[in-house]
Design an enzyme around this catalytic site. Structure first.
Site, PDB file in Angstrom:
ATOM      1  N   ARG A 192       0.682  -1.131  -0.084  1.00 33.95           N
ATOM      2  CA  ARG A 192      -0.023  -0.060   0.062  1.00 33.95           C
ATOM      3  C   ARG A 192       0.973   1.113  -0.028  1.00 33.95           C
ATOM      4  O   ARG A 192       1.525   1.336   0.971  1.00 33.95           O
ATOM      5  CB  ARG A 192      -0.862   0.097   1.200  1.00 33.95           C
ATOM      6  CG  ARG A 192      -1.676   1.140   1.092  1.00 33.95           C
ATOM      7  CD  ARG A 192      -2.621   1.480   2.317  1.00 33.95           C
ATOM      8  NE  ARG A 192      -3.604   0.658   2.642  1.00 33.95           N
ATOM      9  CZ  ARG A 192      -4.082   0.481   3.945  1.00 33.95           C
ATOM     10  NH1 ARG A 192      -3.773   1.495   4.723  1.00 33.95           N
ATOM     11  NH2 ARG A 192      -5.082  -0.534   4.302  1.00 33.95           N
ATOM     12  N   HIS A 214      -5.595   4.215   2.762  1.00 32.77           N
ATOM     13  CA  HIS A 214      -6.506   3.693   2.187  1.00 32.77           C
ATOM     14  C   HIS A 214      -7.532   4.517   1.551  1.00 32.77           C
ATOM     15  O   HIS A 214      -8.377   4.245   0.580  1.00 32.77           O
ATOM     16  CB  HIS A 214      -7.316   2.695   3.560  1.00 32.77           C
ATOM     17  CG  HIS A 214      -8.404   1.836   3.035  1.00 32.77           C
ATOM     18  ND1 HIS A 214      -8.184   0.669   2.354  1.00 32.77           N
ATOM     19  CD2 HIS A 214      -9.837   2.121   2.995  1.00 32.77           C
ATOM     20  CE1 HIS A 214      -9.264   0.078   1.976  1.00 32.77           C
ATOM     21  NE2 HIS A 214     -10.256   0.851   2.552  1.00 32.77           N
ATOM     22  N   TYR A 272      -1.207   4.046  12.263  1.00 30.86           N
ATOM     23  CA  TYR A 272      -0.992   2.491  12.470  1.00 30.86           C
ATOM     24  C   TYR A 272       0.302   1.936  11.365  1.00 30.86           C
ATOM     25  O   TYR A 272       0.423   0.719  12.053  1.00 30.86           O
ATOM     26  CB  TYR A 272      -2.264   1.898  12.284  1.00 30.86           C
ATOM     27  CG  TYR A 272      -2.987   1.909  10.851  1.00 30.86           C
ATOM     28  CD1 TYR A 272      -2.638   1.298   9.672  1.00 30.86           C
ATOM     29  CD2 TYR A 272      -3.809   3.209  10.567  1.00 30.86           C
ATOM     30  CE1 TYR A 272      -2.985   1.591   8.435  1.00 30.86           C
ATOM     31  CE2 TYR A 272      -4.391   3.435   9.287  1.00 30.86           C
ATOM     32  CZ  TYR A 272      -3.974   2.753   8.374  1.00 30.86           C
ATOM     33  OH  TYR A 272      -4.536   2.788   7.205  1.00 30.86           O
TER      34      TYR A 272
END
Length: 174
Positions: free
Chosen positions: A107, A111, A120
């Site tokens: 990633r 998101h 996180y």
């Protein structure tokens, strides 16, 4: 229908923790449907790391439980992904049922626009992810083979960027 068509179903690794995933794969397996399931596995279900959503992070391993083919591929390697999908489509067209492809990716961005991944994800992980952009990697692969020049690749990228921006603007206006 036996008309040669194959359905491609894509989803993220977080979806594999949902009942609908298992029901869909099981149904396709039992009926030997011409489906290629591709998990874009970036190891995060929004903000939940894969280690907290499944005891086995190798999604393709689940295929054996359904009696179907399972393949793990480097999702940042476009030619490898193409080969894996081509084989899965051929398998489906031969009547051998679905394939579950676990495409391991990084990633690169958050998101969603509302997601702050810095809360996180370690900084080092995000920095490392930036080095695994499949577009950059594919362009380098094409240029290395002299199938496209760097200038041509930049022009294609600019065209795609403009088309995406126009589509985003249109969507926001709706």
């Amino acid at each position: 229908k036996n008309d040669g068509s194959v359905t491609l179903c894509t989803f993220g690794d977080g979806a594999t923790s949902q009942g609908e995933f298992h029901e869909g794969v099981n149904f396709a397996a039992v009926h030997r449907l011409a489906v290629v399931f591709v998990c874009e596995n970036n190891s995060y279900a929004i903000s939940v790391p894969i280690r907290l959503q499944t005891a086995n992070p190798n999604i393709a391993d689940r295929a054996a439980g359904y009696g179907i083919a399972g393949v793990t591929v480097d999702g940042t390697d476009v030619p490898a992904c193409f080969d894996a999908c081509r084989e899965a489509v051929a398998r489906a067209r031969r009547g051998e049922g679905p394939t579950l492809i676990d495409a391991k990716i990084w990633r690169i961005n958050s998101h969603t626009s509302e997601d702050n991944q810095a809360k996180y994800r370690p900084k080092e992980e995000m920095e490392e992810a930036a080095h695994h952009d499949p577009i950059t990697r594919f362009v380098a692969w094409l240029v290395d083979r002299r199938w496209i020049g760097a200038d041509q690749a930049a022009a294609v990228q600019a065209e795609c960027d403009a088309e995406a921006a126009e589509a985003a603007d249109w969507a926001e206006q709706q």
